[in-house]
Scaffold this motif. Structure first.
Motif, PDB file in Angstrom:
ATOM      1  N   THR A 283      64.802  54.800  48.913  1.00 48.84           N
ATOM      2  CA  THR A 283      65.199  55.166  50.388  1.00 48.84           C
ATOM      3  C   THR A 283      65.008  56.572  50.864  1.00 48.84           C
ATOM      4  OG1 THR A 283      67.194  53.782  50.188  1.00 48.84           O
ATOM      5  CG2 THR A 283      67.365  55.180  51.765  1.00 48.84           C
TER       6      THR A 283
ATOM      7  N   GLU B  67      67.818  46.626  47.726  1.00 47.73           N
ATOM      8  CA  GLU B  67      68.772  47.410  47.775  1.00 47.73           C
ATOM      9  C   GLU B  67      68.491  48.492  48.644  1.00 47.73           C
ATOM     10  OE1 GLU B  67      69.316  48.373  43.710  1.00 47.73           O
ATOM     11  OE2 GLU B  67      70.785  46.556  43.461  1.00 47.73           O
TER      12      GLU B  67
ATOM     13  N   ASP C 291      69.089  47.441  52.209  1.00 46.04           N
ATOM     14  CA  ASP C 291      70.295  47.233  52.490  1.00 46.04           C
ATOM     15  C   ASP C 291      70.971  48.517  52.693  1.00 46.04           C
ATOM     16  OD1 ASP C 291      70.103  44.434  52.014  1.00 46.04           O
ATOM     17  OD2 ASP C 291      70.962  44.585  50.075  1.00 46.04           O
ATOM     18  N   LEU C 292      70.757  49.732  52.131  1.00 49.26           N
ATOM     19  CA  LEU C 292      71.282  50.932  52.156  1.00 49.26           C
ATOM     20  C   LEU C 292      70.868  51.586  53.561  1.00 49.26           C
ATOM     21  CD1 LEU C 292      72.761  53.465  51.580  1.00 49.26           C
ATOM     22  CD2 LEU C 292      70.855  54.115  50.076  1.00 49.26           C
TER      23      LEU C 292
ATOM     24  N   GLU D 226      69.863  49.953  56.247  1.00 49.31           N
ATOM     25  CA  GLU D 226      70.622  49.085  57.476  1.00 49.31           C
ATOM     26  C   GLU D 226      72.186  49.558  57.495  1.00 49.31           C
ATOM     27  OE1 GLU D 226      70.157  44.822  55.986  1.00 49.31           O
ATOM     28  OE2 GLU D 226      68.684  44.364  57.420  1.00 49.31           O
ATOM     29  N   GLU D 227      72.556  50.050  56.414  1.00 43.52           N
ATOM     30  CA  GLU D 227      74.145  50.514  56.543  1.00 43.52           C
ATOM     31  C   GLU D 227      73.828  51.958  57.200  1.00 43.52           C
ATOM     32  OE1 GLU D 227      77.348  52.202  53.248  1.00 43.52           O
ATOM     33  OE2 GLU D 227      76.152  50.677  52.623  1.00 43.52           O
ATOM     34  N   ILE D 228      72.919  52.800  56.836  1.00 46.06           N
ATOM     35  CA  ILE D 228      72.974  53.893  57.447  1.00 46.06           C
ATOM     36  C   ILE D 228      72.536  53.830  59.039  1.00 46.06           C
ATOM     37  CG2 ILE D 228      71.430  56.167  57.768  1.00 46.06           C
ATOM     38  CD1 ILE D 228      70.891  55.831  54.572  1.00 46.06           C
TER      39      ILE D 228
ATOM     40  N   HIS E  58      73.259  51.275  61.091  1.00 43.45           N
ATOM     41  CA  HIS E  58      74.318  50.700  61.815  1.00 43.45           C
ATOM     42  C   HIS E  58      75.747  51.344  61.611  1.00 43.45           C
ATOM     43  CE1 HIS E  58      71.348  46.997  61.242  1.00 43.45           C
ATOM     44  NE2 HIS E  58      71.657  47.381  63.043  1.00 43.45           N
ATOM     45  N   ASP E  59      75.539  52.532  60.967  1.00 44.41           N
ATOM     46  CA  ASP E  59      77.116  53.118  60.679  1.00 44.41           C
ATOM     47  C   ASP E  59      77.011  54.529  61.593  1.00 44.41           C
ATOM     48  OD1 ASP E  59      79.288  53.743  59.745  1.00 44.41           O
ATOM     49  OD2 ASP E  59      78.735  54.933  58.069  1.00 44.41           O
TER      50      ASP E  59
ATOM     51  N   ALA F 277      75.844  59.523  56.274  1.00 43.13           N
ATOM     52  CA  ALA F 277      75.693  59.002  54.956  1.00 43.13           C
ATOM     53  C   ALA F 277      75.442  60.118  53.992  1.00 43.13           C
ATOM     54  CB  ALA F 277      74.402  58.513  54.937  1.00 43.13           C
TER      55      ALA F 277
ATOM     56  N   THR G 177      76.012  59.640  49.578  1.00 39.70           N
ATOM     57  CA  THR G 177      74.992  58.422  49.400  1.00 39.70           C
ATOM     58  C   THR G 177      73.965  58.833  48.394  1.00 39.70           C
ATOM     59  OG1 THR G 177      75.309  57.534  51.363  1.00 39.70           O
ATOM     60  CG2 THR G 177      73.386  56.959  50.678  1.00 39.70           C
TER      61      THR G 177
END
Length: 546
Positions: free
Chosen positions: A324, A469, A472-473, A475-477, A479-480, A492, A497
């Motif tokens: 990432t 993975e 996924d991380l 995407e989480e960042i 959308h958060d 993050a 993170t």
């Protein structure tokens, strides 16, 4: 007719659509940070501008004149307008003959600064731009000088470039050690900075002889080591590259000095200072953007610091955070104008050797980095966390590390020391380490050309899992977001993170040196170092000094 599918890429046969998604997410996570950086300035950015304009030296107490002058400007008119307009307005008003005299008079309290308006502002901006352009032209000249020097004496015969560290604290002791390392086979010499220099909000002046576990990064030390390695390059018939550290609270200033003194590589990670030195995130991102614009212009290769995450987090569980960060570092670098050949993205050999299939896992992670960034040199870091003091096991681990480098075609290979975690390496330790590298590289040859893991085997599957993975991380960042509306990447970082370090955006060292730009803000360095489309093409050429 069946739909045509894109060929899978690299030896791991990664799905190109998945790779594009990863890069797109990294851009979405990084773009708000770039917007934040564009909207702010820092004391280090403004001091770097003064250095490009030629201001050097320090007062009797050792405080650099760039610090003195900026502090006086800031006290009178604030930081948010930048240093260029008030400083050159004062020069045009006849307060001093040049920046050095202006700094001295201002420090003595005999000059007061203002924010000029109208024709006065236009005149100050023009004068500032013409002067800063001389520094940018000097960086351009040093880049051409490097290219001609390499063409004249020859380059390292093959990659990976063998990267070796020296640092005694005394620049005059570092020089013979660096020259000896080059004669023993090192292609890149890195001079480690003195412990804690990253937390100094000024750059020391002159040649230094009393560092702590490293040598201070100063313009004079850069000049001395570059001259010594040029001499050794002529002797050996191959160009020996020089590395230092553009990180910490003076990141853009040290980048400017590196460009002016023809360094070749700089440690320049976008998040290292945040995570491991508790430097304010906004300060770091603003500083790193200008530093990377300077590196792009100077033709300097940056080295990023993802390997550090695995010194605090598990090498298997946190592998995706490395990927990432590599993707984010790539986005920030290219946005600032760096080309693929300048991206020494970091990764490391840090899995516990007692874990079953540890070598296969290390190989999978290294191959993933290589396939994701095929045109980047990559910087492969040797084992440190699991070096126990058993020098025999350490020597073997370093050999395995070197073998992964050979299997994956790394571009920059840092030499591992068998005495890691025991003592500061002796020259004899370095000689043994270089023998290890030479044996593996010579014996393996171009083994990476023959090595192709099974498409559905352990290595390929592990690489796909780590990439998934990482996506996924990201995407989480993306959308958060937090309640304050900060860029999601800042949230993050605050949550721990990366590297398990929690660093909130409203805390950390250097925060008091950050300011949101006013409507009157002007910085000629930002204009002169801007690039079009992140393609390494200057938006404007420096104009001739008037």
């Amino acid at each position: 007719m069946a739909a045509r599918t894109e060929p899978r890429t690299g030896k791991l046969e990664l799905d190109p659509a998945v790779v594009r998604k990863a890069r797109s997410l990294a851009e979405r996570a990084g773009r708000p940070i770039v917007d934040l950086a564009r909207a702010h300035t820092t004391v280090a950015v403004e001091r770097a501008t003064l250095r490009l304009a030629g201001l050097e030296g320090a007062d009797a107490d050792g405080t650099p004149w760039v610090n003195r002058l900026l502090d006086c400007v800031r006290a009178d008119v604030g930081l948010e307008h930048g240093v260029a307009l008030p400083a050159w307005d004062a020069l045009l008003r006849g307060e001093a003959a040049d920046l050095a005299e202006l700094a001295q008079k201002a420090s003595a309290g005999s000059v007061r600064f203002r924010i000029p308006e109208g024709a006065d502002a236009a005149a100050a901006a023009e004068a500032a731009r013409a002067r800063v352009a001389t520094g940018v032209r000097r960086i351009d000249e040093r880049r051409v000088e490097r290219e001609r020097f390499v063409a004249d004496v020859g380059d390292a015969p093959s990659k990976p470039w063998i990267y070796l560290i020296v640092a005694t604290g005394d620049i005059y002791e570092d020089i013979p050690q660096a020259q000896a390392a080059a004669r023993a086979g090192a292609d890149v010499i890195a001079v480690i900075r003195s412990t804690g220099q990253s937390l100094l909000d000024y750059v020391p002046e002159g040649a230094t002889r009393e560092g702590f576990a490293g040598t201070y990064a100063t313009q004079e030390n850069f000049r001395l080591m570059r001259a010594a390695l040029d001499e050794t390059s002529r002797e050996l018939g191959r160009y020996v590259r020089l590395t230092n550290y553009a990180s910490g609270l003076c990141m853009p200033e040290i980048a400017a000095l590196a460009g002016l003194e023809r360094l070749d590589m700089m440690l320049n990670d976008s998040m290292y200072g945040i995570l491991f030195r508790d430097i304010n995130p906004i300060r770091t991102f603003v500083d790193q953007r200008l530093s990377r614009q300077i590196h792009a212009r100077a033709g300097i290769i940056i080295n990023t610091g993802e390997d550090n995450y695995l010194t605090t987090a598990d090498g298997i569980e946190a592998a995706h955070t490395v990927t990432t960060s590599q993707l984010l570092n790539e986005y920030f670098a290219k946005e600032a104008g760096l080309a693929d050949w300048q991206l020494g993205l970091g990764h490391a050999f840090e899995i516990d050797p007692n874990v079953a299939d540890s070598f296969r896992l290390e190989l999978a992670h290294a191959m993933l980095a290589r396939d994701l960034f095929p045109d980047a040199p990559l910087k492969w870091m040797p084992p440190t966390r699991h070096m126990t003091g058993d020098v025999f096991q350490g020597f073997l681990l370093d050999g395995f590390f070197n073998l992964v480098g050979a299997l994956t075609g790394q571009g920059i290979l840092l030499v591992g020391m068998m005495t890691e975690a025991v003592v500061t390496p002796w020259l004899s330790d370095r000689d043994l380490a270089l023998q290890n590298v030479r044996y593996v590289m010579n014996a393996a040859g171009n083994l990476h050309e023959d090595f192709h893991p099974a498409p559905d085997g352990f290595i390929a599957e592990r690489a796909r899992v780590v990439l998934g993975e990482a996506i996924d991380l990201l995407e989480e960042i993306v959308h958060d977001s937090d309640a304050a509306g900060d860029p999601p990447l800042l949230a993050a970082i605050a949550d721990g993170t990366f590297g398990l370090m929690k660093r909130p955006a409203d805390a950390g060292r250097g925060l008091d040196g950050v300011a949101a730009k006013s409507e009157a803000y002007y910085n000629p360095a930002s204009d002169l170092l801007a690039f079009r489309d992140g393609a390494g093409v200057p938006a404007q050429e420096p104009e001739e000094e008037r």
